[in-house]
Design an enzyme around this catalytic site. Structure first.
Site, short mmCIF file in Angstrom:
data_model
loop_
_atom_site.label_atom_id
_atom_site.label_comp_id
_atom_site.label_asym_id
_atom_site.label_seq_id
_atom_site.Cartn_x
_atom_site.Cartn_y
_atom_site.Cartn_z
CB CYS A 11 0.33 -30.22 -6.68
SG CYS A 11 1.78 -31.13 -6.11
CB CYS A 14 5.43 -28.48 -7.68
SG CYS A 14 4.94 -30.05 -8.38
CG ASP A 439 -2.87 13.75 7.82
OD1 ASP A 439 -2.52 14.42 8.81
OD2 ASP A 439 -2.82 14.16 6.65
CG ASP A 637 -2.52 13.83 2.19
OD1 ASP A 637 -2.19 14.01 3.37
OD2 ASP A 637 -2.90 14.74 1.44
CG ASP A 641 0.58 12.00 6.83
OD1 ASP A 641 0.54 12.44 8.00
OD2 ASP A 641 -0.11 12.46 5.91
#
Length: 890
Positions: A11, A14, A439, A637, A641
């Site tokens: 559970c 734990c 961008d 990309d 960036d």
């Protein structure tokens, strides 16, 4: 991060105990434990032996995943996700139910409904009690794991759900054994009334029923948890186990783990591609839906890349391996999904804190409940039943599972649709984004110049204009030439005979095509060689104002026409921007391109704001300013960036971008399309909503159930709760939470119909001096080389370089005055690609960052900390294909 398997957890208490124990180990900087996958991720310098010892001392088991290099094989990863728990629980349940039914027949069937028993049981209540005790004991032995784990964790002072179940069942059994022995005394004394009273004190059926019902719940929970990892398991099954490779001129089949970089492998129609590679020979259509979610096959030819896990649908292809093992795209996706499952979302901390004290609190409440009912004059059996009900109805599992099951299902849904969240934190943060910064090149636009307009002169048709332009540009290496070459190939145009070709930097091209004099280039260049009709001059300027580059062509001294080239926006970009805006998210376009082109693209995409002329460091600074107004996501990309992606609250990388951008991002869009940005936000919001529902149910269940079990409502309404019904409710609570999380599998991430709009942030604070930032070209003076600090001013009057109500500090203002500004007059730049080419050449040669080129002004402005060699500047720009006509230094 080192990954470990953890055993013995049942559970949330734990997982909280293990996390707390490992976090105390010297050298551990971070630790996250997943109850869902029974795994643990640890960061720091502590050794695996120290980590495992800490887990063992806490009462659980641990082992390091993979070998010493922490590399997990595909088979090992698949094995770790296999559902081994459900079959075991199923066997336990069948055995328990069999003995429980016999027990219930004796206890309730005979006692309550008068069902018949063998003759020798008549009036032999002790014998009936002995049978019930034996049957209950058998069920307890079958489910001994509850007692072993429960009392073991209690011994280690970390009680968990098994402790509650074990205490409840054991208390019922022990009290019933006491009543049985008391009954024998009463029967010997001939006190039949006492015998019947003790008969009613038997709770053997409760002891067995509690265990059986909890096992039912555990099995349902395990079965549902297994389904939450279906997406990850399906990804792992995509990669074939073997590959056909060429060794010593022969084709041999080897395990995919033995394929090495540079090996030549063969893939026949219908086969899965084993590793990432590049096609050497052959053509095919490849189904990449497993990686991108796109069902339409992609045509592949020699030179194209292929990825592991995709399906070769048609032709025979021969490839060379470029990435193998854990480096393949598929393996990276699997790793991202697995790592996300092993991390915790911030919202999970609430449940973790509650779970850490939940079980001890429940045990305390159960003891107090029993004592209160005893003090109010009730018999011990009645009081004990109330305490047992409290123990067995309380469910820490529901709290512990509320967050991780939703995260796992949400992350799996994203992976199926080509949206990869690297961590649970990124999945949660995506739904809270208020500003999305995009961008331009490669994100809003395709990143590749395309022919957008073909305007032939009177008496010339489009195909004729394109064929002559295609032939002339075939000798050019300019980026814009590629757009015309691509168009010519699409139209299957024939290359004509060309001679006397010459490239004139800053102007255009000349040559002889089919024995006719040709020239092509900028408006100024062609206008100097032929009479330009006013209508074409206006058209050329109109195209330029729209962010396009007009290329004019002439033949034998007469105008052939205009071909406009531009980096066009992706088809889905405007729709993606509208969807983000409909969610209440502000959309900003951030680009290093010139202002005119940026405004044109921004208008087509429909963004709220355009920030142009920004260098990489400037992008990071702009993101920093925007974060003062709300949570910011940056979508990009390229290498340039990466700083902005890292600075943003959430970095989103387009999958077709560079490895550096992908590494710097928190979310990766495998399909490289902008429409997946609102889809990612939508999925995150749905996952967060599901987590809130789960947490509400878990808290609500315990808040309502515990008082009911304790008997709080008995004096007012007479409501009471049998321990068996409490156990049933406990079993169903976790099942309901997991089932609710599985509903996310039905969520349609691209359906914008049910989007809810948050209150948008106000961006009008973005002002620099007298210029709005979206109409202002940010350069090195304003942001790039200056640290903007709070509440600091220049020594002189109001500084003109003010941004976001911050002022440049005095130290940086003095530093700016010591900088050298070199303005270079450059001929030959015709577009944004030319500008970028010159900028990069200067940066590489002189190791400076502040370079701003303008093809409209024919200038390149360099800002450096020292004087630069003018001859070297001329040579660098000449080598780049352009001509320097003057240099001024200030």
């Amino acid at each position: 991060m080192d990954q470990y398997n953890v055993t013995g957890m049942s559970c949330a208490a734990c997982s909280a105990r293990v996390e707390k124990a490992v976090s105390k180990v010297p050298g551990v900087t971070a630790c996250t434990v997943s109850l869902l996958t029974n795994s643990m991720g640890v960061e720091g310098t502590a050794s695996p032996d120290e980590i495992i010892s800490a887990v063992t001392a806490a009462g659980y088991g641990a082992s390091l995943k993979g070998n010493k290099s922490n590399t997990v094989s595909q088979s090992e990863a698949e094995e770790a996700l296999e559902d081994h728990e459900t079959p075991t629980l199923k066997r336990r349940l069948i055995a328990s139910a069999g003995f429980l039914l016999v027990l219930m027949y004796f206890s309730m069937g005979h006692m309550m409904w008068g069902w018949p028993l063998p003759a020798w049981f008549k009036d032999n209540h002790v014998a009936m009690g002995l049978v019930q005790m034996i049957l209950a004991a058998i069920v307890m032995v079958i489910n001994q794991k509850f007692f072993i784990n429960g009392f073991k964790s209690l011994w280690h002072r970390s009680p968990n759900m098994d402790t509650l179940v074990a205490l409840g069942s054991m208390a019922s059994f022990v009290w019933s054994v006491y009543a049985l022995f008391a009954m024998t005394r009463a029967q010997v004394d001939g006190d039949m009334a006492a015998v019947m009273n003790y008969m009613m004190e038997f709770y053997f059926e409760s002891a067995a029923m509690i265990l059986t019902l909890i096992t039912v719940g555990k099995m349902l929970e395990a079965r549902s948890k297994g389904k939450t990892t279906d997406a990850l398991k399906s990804l792992m099954k995509l990669a074939p186990k073997t590959a056909s490779v060429e060794r010593d001129g022969k084709e041999v089949s080897v395990p995919v783990e033995q394929v090495q970089k540079g090996d030549v492998f063969l893939v026949r129609p219908g086969e899965n591609i084993p590793v990432d590679g590049v096609i050497l020979e052959g053509n095919s259509a490849v189904n990449e839906s497993a990686l991108t979610g796109e069902s339409i096959p992609v045509d592949k030819a020699a030179g194209d890349q292929v990825s592991a896990g995709t399906v070769n649908q048609s032709g025979f292809i021969k490839c060379t391996a470029s990435r193998v093992g854990e480096d393949t795209t598929l393996s990276q996706i699997i790793k991202m999904v697995s790592d996300a499952a092993a991390t915790k979302a911030p919202i999970a901390k609430i449940a973790d804190k509650v779970s850490g004290i939940f079980v001890p609190t429940v045990i305390t409440i159960a003891v107090i409940t029993t004592l209160v009912w005893l003090l109010t004059g009730h018999d011990f059996g009645y009081a004990l039943a109330r305490g047992i009900s409290v123990l067995v109805i309380s469910c820490p599992c529901a709290l512990g599972l509320a967050t991780p099951v939703a995260i796992m299902v949400g992350n799996g849904m994203g992976a199926k649709n080509g949206i990869l969240f690297k961590t649970a934190v990124s999945l949660e943060e995506a739904g809270k984004v208020q500003i999305v910064v995009l961008d331009k090149t490669g994100t809003i636009t395709s990143g590749q110049p395309e022919v957008t307009d073909v305007l032939p002169a009177p008496g010339v048709d489009k195909e004729e204009l394109l064929q002559y332009a295609y032939t002339l540009e075939s000798r050019s290496e300019h980026p814009l030439a590629r757009a015309i070459l691509t168009k010519g190939k699409e139209m299957d145009l024939e290359l004509l005979k060309i001679s006397d070709f010459m490239a004139l930097p800053g102007n255009g091209l000349t040559g002889t095509v089919n024995h006719r004099a040709m020239a092509g280039g900028s408006l100024a260049f062609v206008s100097s060689k032929t009479r330009m009709p006013d209508s074409f001059t206006v058209q050329a300027k109109t195209l330029a104002d729209a962010g396009k580059t007009p290329l004019l062509f002439m033949r034998d001294g007469k105008l052939l026409g205009i071909i406009a080239v531009a980096d066009v926006i992706k088809k889905d970009s405007p729709q993606a921007v509208r969807e983000l805006q409909a969610m209440g998210i502000r959309v900003v376009m951030l680009t290093g391109d010139n202002e005119r082109t940026a405004k044109a693209i921004g208008a087509q995409a429909g963004v709220d704001q355009v920030i142009a002329g920004v260098l990489p460091d400037g992008k990071e600074s702009v993101i920093r300013k925007l974060k003062e107004k709300g949570k910011v996501a940056m979508v990009g990309d390229g290498i340039n960036d990466a700083p902005a992606l890292t600075r943003a609250d959430l970095g989103i990388a387009i999958g077709a971008g560079t490895d550096i951008a992908i590494d710097a991002a928190d979310v990766v869009l495998m399909k490289s399309r902008l429409s997946d940005v609102p889809a990612a936000v939508r999925l995150s919001r749905a996952t967060l909503r599901n987590i809130h529902e789960n947490l509400f149910w878990a808290f609500f269940y315990n808040v309502i159930g515990i008082p009911l079990a304790a008997g709080v409502w008995i004096p007012l309404f007479g409501w009471t709760l049998n321990p068996m019904f409490g156990a049933a409710a406990m079993s169903l609570s976790s099942f309901c939470v997991v089932t609710n999380a599985l509903r996310l599998n039905l969520f349609r991430i691209h359906d914008a119909g049910k989007d809810k709009k948050i209150h948008p942030v106000d961006l009008d604070y973005m002002v620099t001096g007298d210029h709005e930032i979206n109409n202002y070209e940010i350069n090195n003076y304003e942001i790039n080389n200056h640290e903007i600090s709070n509440n600091e001013t220049c020594n002189h009057d109001e500084c003109n370089h003010e941004a976001c109500n911050h002022k440049i500090n005095n130290h940086n203002e003095k530093e700016k005055k010591n900088m050298v500004t070199i303005t270079v007059n450059v001929e030959g730049m015709m577009c944004g690609h030319c500008e970028a080419h010159v900028n990069q050449a200067i940066k590489n040669a002189f190791q400076v960052e502040d370079v701003v080129s303008s093809h409209e002004k024919n200038t390149t402005v360099i800002t450096a900390k020292e004087h630069l060699d003018e001859d070297k500047i001329r040579q660098v720009i000449k080598d780049a294909g352009y001509e320097v006509t003057g240099i001024q230094e200030a």
